[in-house]
Design an enzyme around this catalytic site. Structure first.
Site, PDB file in Angstrom:
ATOM      1  N   ASP A  86      -4.396  -6.814  -7.811  1.00 31.23           N
ATOM      2  CA  ASP A  86      -4.657  -6.198  -6.517  1.00 31.23           C
ATOM      3  C   ASP A  86      -5.042  -4.739  -6.785  1.00 31.23           C
ATOM      4  OD1 ASP A  86      -4.877  -5.857  -3.780  1.00 31.23           O
ATOM      5  OD2 ASP A  86      -2.891  -6.653  -3.324  1.00 31.23           O
TER       6      ASP A  86
ATOM      7  N   HIS B 141       0.829  -1.203   0.000  1.00 35.90           N
ATOM      8  CA  HIS B 141       0.000   0.000   0.000  1.00 35.90           C
ATOM      9  C   HIS B 141       0.869   1.261   0.000  1.00 35.90           C
ATOM     10  CE1 HIS B 141      -2.777  -3.060   1.621  1.00 35.90           C
ATOM     11  NE2 HIS B 141      -3.737  -2.324   1.084  1.00 35.90           N
TER      12      HIS B 141
END
Length: 339
Positions: free
Chosen positions: A251, A182
């Site tokens: 993702d 992230h």
């Protein structure tokens, strides 16, 4: 159909979202905590999405692993455990751990099916490494590939029995990550021989209906391009070496591990061979850019999507509360060995 899964901004669709989603006709949607207020509200939202497209088998995703990754939270729903608990139980009684994982997954699926969610981004098949970043950590099902695969298979089976499709993640393996994707791009310097350990659970479950990539740089395979955007990793490793031929999601493309604009990332992922671009954050500019840049869904991707959604068991939501209580009681009885 646009080969993308989009997020939703709030508790119901805005007029702009309705118009855009109707025109772009995405493959599906993903639910986050910002989209949840009550069971009735969430069911109304998922019903609205199905009605918008006239697709009863619409893919509506959520991350509901248990532990710290769970969008549906108490007190409305049970608190489900992280994957690590089943790894610990496996040390004591492997068959008991496998059955507990299946019952837990079926219970999760019952809660999802009741509110109209059809796909759970679960289980993780990432082999846990002791020196890796904690972004995987206790989410993992273990550090031994056979154990991870056995528990992962039980989770897929439990989800299916409860009326939900499971998504194995994160292909080709996220267990060696040095940083949280992230926030930054991890570089994995393990050799091809060492990485065989990471591939093994995915190879054992290569017939899973859906899978998701991870955003990592594997120097042994492609020293320049993150796996989600690498044709070498997607085609040579995920498709050919692992043998995975199910529907492949990226993702979340908004993660800081990737560079370029989000629409550019989606286009590069499609060129690399990913079936579906996942964009979670409901930013209209990013979503419209993705719809403009992506080629229409291929026949092969549509077949993979249809095949995956057809694996859902025909489960009635009637009596879901009673079934959930029974599943949780049976799970807890097995898990008492860990306590």
């Amino acid at each position: 159909m646009t080969p993308a899964v989009f997020g939703i901004a709030g508790l119901s669709l805005t007029a702009d979202e309705k118009a855009f989603f109707r025109d772009s006709n995405p493959a599906g949607y993903i639910i986050f905590g910002r989209n949840i207020d009550s069971k009735a509200q969430l069911r109304a939202l998922t019903d609205e999405l199905r009605a918008l497209h006239g697709r009863d088998d619409l893919a509506i995703l959520i991350d509901q692993e248990g532990g710290r990754v769970a969008r549906m939270q108490p007190p409305l729903w049970p608190q489900f455990p992280a994957g690590e608990i089943f790894d610990k139980l496996y040390d004591i009684a492997p068959a008991t751990a496998i059955e507990a994982a299946r019952l837990n997954a079926q219970a999760i699926a019952v809660t999802l099916n009741e509110v109209g969610i059809s796909v759970d981004c679960h289980p993780l098949l990432d082999v846990r490494q002791p020196d890796a970043d904690n972004v995987i950590g206790d989410r993992a099902l273990g550090s031994e590939p056979l154990r991870v695969a056995a528990l992962g298979r039980a989770i897929l089976d439990g989800l299916q029995r409860g009326g939900v499709v499971g998504v194995v993640k994160h292909l080709p393996g996220h267990g060696r990550t040095s940083v949280d994707t992230h926030k930054a791009l991890p570089t994995v310097t393990a050799s091809d021989e060492e990485l065989a350990l990471d591939l093994a659970p995915f190879q054992m479950l290569k017939n899973a209906p859906m899978g998701m990539t991870g955003h990592l740089l594997f120097t042994a395979w492609d020293a320049e391009t993150p796996s989600t955007l690498s044709k070498t990793v997607v085609q040579d490793i995920i498709r050919d070496r692992i043998g995975f031929d199910g529907l492949l999601f990226t993702d979340d493309l908004d993660m800081e591990a990737l560079s370029g604009t989000v629409p550019e990332r989606a286009e590069r992922a499609q060129v690399a061979g990913c079936d579906i671009a996942l964009n979670c954050w409901a930013k209209m500019a990013d979503m419209t850019g993705i719809a403009e840049r992506l080629s229409p869904m291929s026949d092969k991707t549509r077949q993979r999507l249809d095949d995956a959604m057809s694996t859902i068991a025909d489960v009635s939501v009637a009596g879901a509360g009673e079934e959930l209580a029974s599943l949780l009681a049976r799970r807890d009885g097995l898990m008492a060995a860990v306590a």
